[in-house]
Design an enzyme around this catalytic site. Sequence first.
Site, PDB file in Angstrom:
ATOM      1  N   ASP A   6     -17.124 -41.417  51.031  1.00 53.15           N
ATOM      2  CA  ASP A   6     -18.061 -41.375  49.917  1.00 53.15           C
ATOM      3  C   ASP A   6     -19.413 -41.812  50.481  1.00 53.15           C
ATOM      4  O   ASP A   6     -19.652 -42.999  50.701  1.00 53.15           O
ATOM      5  CB  ASP A   6     -17.599 -42.322  48.802  1.00 53.15           C
ATOM      6  CG  ASP A   6     -18.622 -42.460  47.673  1.00 53.15           C
ATOM      7  OD1 ASP A   6     -19.601 -41.688  47.657  1.00 53.15           O
ATOM      8  OD2 ASP A   6     -18.437 -43.345  46.808  1.00 53.15           O
ATOM      9  N   LYS A  68     -30.629 -40.833  50.659  1.00 52.32           N
ATOM     10  CA  LYS A  68     -29.766 -39.715  50.241  1.00 52.32           C
ATOM     11  C   LYS A  68     -30.512 -38.762  49.311  1.00 52.32           C
ATOM     12  O   LYS A  68     -30.251 -37.565  49.296  1.00 52.32           O
ATOM     13  CB  LYS A  68     -28.517 -40.263  49.560  1.00 52.32           C
ATOM     14  CG  LYS A  68     -27.576 -39.181  49.027  1.00 52.32           C
ATOM     15  CD  LYS A  68     -26.336 -39.790  48.415  1.00 52.32           C
ATOM     16  CE  LYS A  68     -25.465 -38.761  47.715  1.00 52.32           C
ATOM     17  NZ  LYS A  68     -24.218 -39.343  47.173  1.00 52.32           N
ATOM     18  N   GLU A 145     -18.322 -35.271  43.933  1.00 48.01           N
ATOM     19  CA  GLU A 145     -17.954 -36.665  43.674  1.00 48.01           C
ATOM     20  C   GLU A 145     -17.114 -36.839  42.400  1.00 48.01           C
ATOM     21  O   GLU A 145     -16.080 -37.517  42.435  1.00 48.01           O
ATOM     22  CB  GLU A 145     -19.211 -37.532  43.641  1.00 48.01           C
ATOM     23  CG  GLU A 145     -19.817 -37.725  45.017  1.00 48.01           C
ATOM     24  CD  GLU A 145     -21.218 -38.303  45.001  1.00 48.01           C
ATOM     25  OE1 GLU A 145     -21.706 -38.653  43.906  1.00 48.01           O
ATOM     26  OE2 GLU A 145     -21.832 -38.400  46.077  1.00 48.01           O
ATOM     27  N   ASP A 168     -19.957 -40.185  36.263  1.00 48.77           N
ATOM     28  CA  ASP A 168     -20.206 -40.714  37.612  1.00 48.77           C
ATOM     29  C   ASP A 168     -21.690 -41.040  37.772  1.00 48.77           C
ATOM     30  O   ASP A 168     -22.515 -40.157  37.984  1.00 48.77           O
ATOM     31  CB  ASP A 168     -19.764 -39.674  38.648  1.00 48.77           C
ATOM     32  CG  ASP A 168     -19.928 -40.160  40.085  1.00 48.77           C
ATOM     33  OD1 ASP A 168     -20.338 -41.315  40.267  1.00 48.77           O
ATOM     34  OD2 ASP A 168     -19.638 -39.387  41.006  1.00 48.77           O
TER      35      ASP A 168
END
Length: 569
Positions: A6, A68, A145, A168
């Site tokens: 992850d 990211k 994800e 999420d």
Amino acid sequence: MILGIDLGTTNSLAAVWQDGRAVMIPNALGQTLTPSVVGLDDQGEVLVGQAARERLLTHPQLTASVFKRYMGSNRTERLGTQSFRAEELSALVLKSLKADAERFLGQPVEEAVITVPAYFSDAQRKATKIAGQLAGLKVERLVNEPTAAALAYGLHEGSPESRFLVFDLGGGTFDISILELFEGVMEVRASAGDNFLGGEDFSELLIDGFIEAVGKARGLSDKQADANLYQALRKQAEQAKRTLSSAERASMELHYQGELLSWTISDSEFLQRCEPLLKRLREPIERALRDARLKAIDLDQIVLAGGATRKPIIRKLVAKLFGRLPAMNINPDEVVAQGAAVMAGLKARDAALNEVVMTDVAPYSLGIEVSEQTAPGRYQPGFYLPIIERNLVVPVSREQVVNTVADNQTALHVRIFQGESRLVKDNIFLGEITIPVPPKPAGQMAVSVRFTYDVNGLLEAEMTVEATGEKHRLIIEDNPGVLTPEQVEERLHALSKLKIHPRELLPNATLLARADRMYQQLLGDERQWVAQAAAQFQAILEQQDEAAIVKAREELKRVLDELEGEGWL
């Protein structure tokens, strides 16, 4: 052995499918969470994780975080005299996770399944695979994800039939997926999301509130002008968020130009300030439910994933939106990594997972630019023609036929986009190709455009000139902002020259970085206590007596914990 990773905005984790279950892998500090922060120490060696995060406040010019969000773009982060792309910084995080896994498993790790936000673009997905390549990992499979979280949840529950929504919310991205579990088949019904919405944005609200309330009057208006001040404010905002989890009020303090600035915010005021972000959370939920042709009442469970869902304000919102409490029986920080490990087990064809089948969907529409007739003989370019619409089950292939719009037109310029807007200028450009066609009167030359979208979220386009049968194929590889194979080789060479701080010395480096940060923050006697304790620890390090170092490390940690508690985790 295939690793499940992850790769998060705030923290990253690794897990492996072993003995019929997902096993979390501890890092050099014995923790499963590795902060997605990269820095250089005073000797120019690379630090990754908590040690780098501690230096965000003391050495912001040598430290990078939240990179990211810039995957698949040309943006670079400067650390000292060196510049790094988001892929390279992510590769250093992946390298650290790989080293932890190899130490834990006692064998080399060469392949990984990496999770990405469901709403990551084609360019961002390619950049993630490149980051894996730069880290020395073979990455054949990316998994969304929320899909990974659902996979972990479905196996954990062991229910033969269930319909649930995965909420999420990570540090920098937000994803929604609606899934259905039926007789061992996990089917994604719909996905939606926002690539620029996460826990970090709630911290930014508090930083902006502090500047607005007490900063501007003292000349503090630009939070980005001073990196040290910004990181100090960011830490205060993180602490305030945690305080508001269990108290009605929280305070933020900052020493600025010899003055102590202080601001107190109530839980209700924070909720009010969060309203624009909460509205942005609602929109993808409504879109996903609409696409799945479901109402909230049709769902059996709401599953939380991502560290930001620990916040009571988020859990209250989820409960309010769906009229029920969300499921909290799996650690939201770890559930995505667990799902990645399950997917790695599936890829390795583990016998314990023989009965599990997983399907996914295209989270966004993919199409081309077309011209539309606005008057007889007049055409206006810039309109969007979807070919693969969002939430179709992948892998998927769809075709549309387009025609020339001008007499004796000798070429057709096909521009490919991703998005949901009516005009291509509001969507994401992916690539283009020019196809030669025989000259004919307008409308008489047809070209069929076929898109094929695979399970990794990568697109292939094939154009066929119907009159001649000539085919033109384009795999979307040269996205703006994505490294070419030649550039990847060049970056690999550059990264190989970097010195990585020795893994076995990371606990010491992390503790000293924490002591340096606290020394800057504290005043008076407390500051001197930290200085003395850190100096004693450094003196013992120089003796290179492992037993003495372990004892001294525990003593320094005890002193710091007494002054700060558990630190900035």
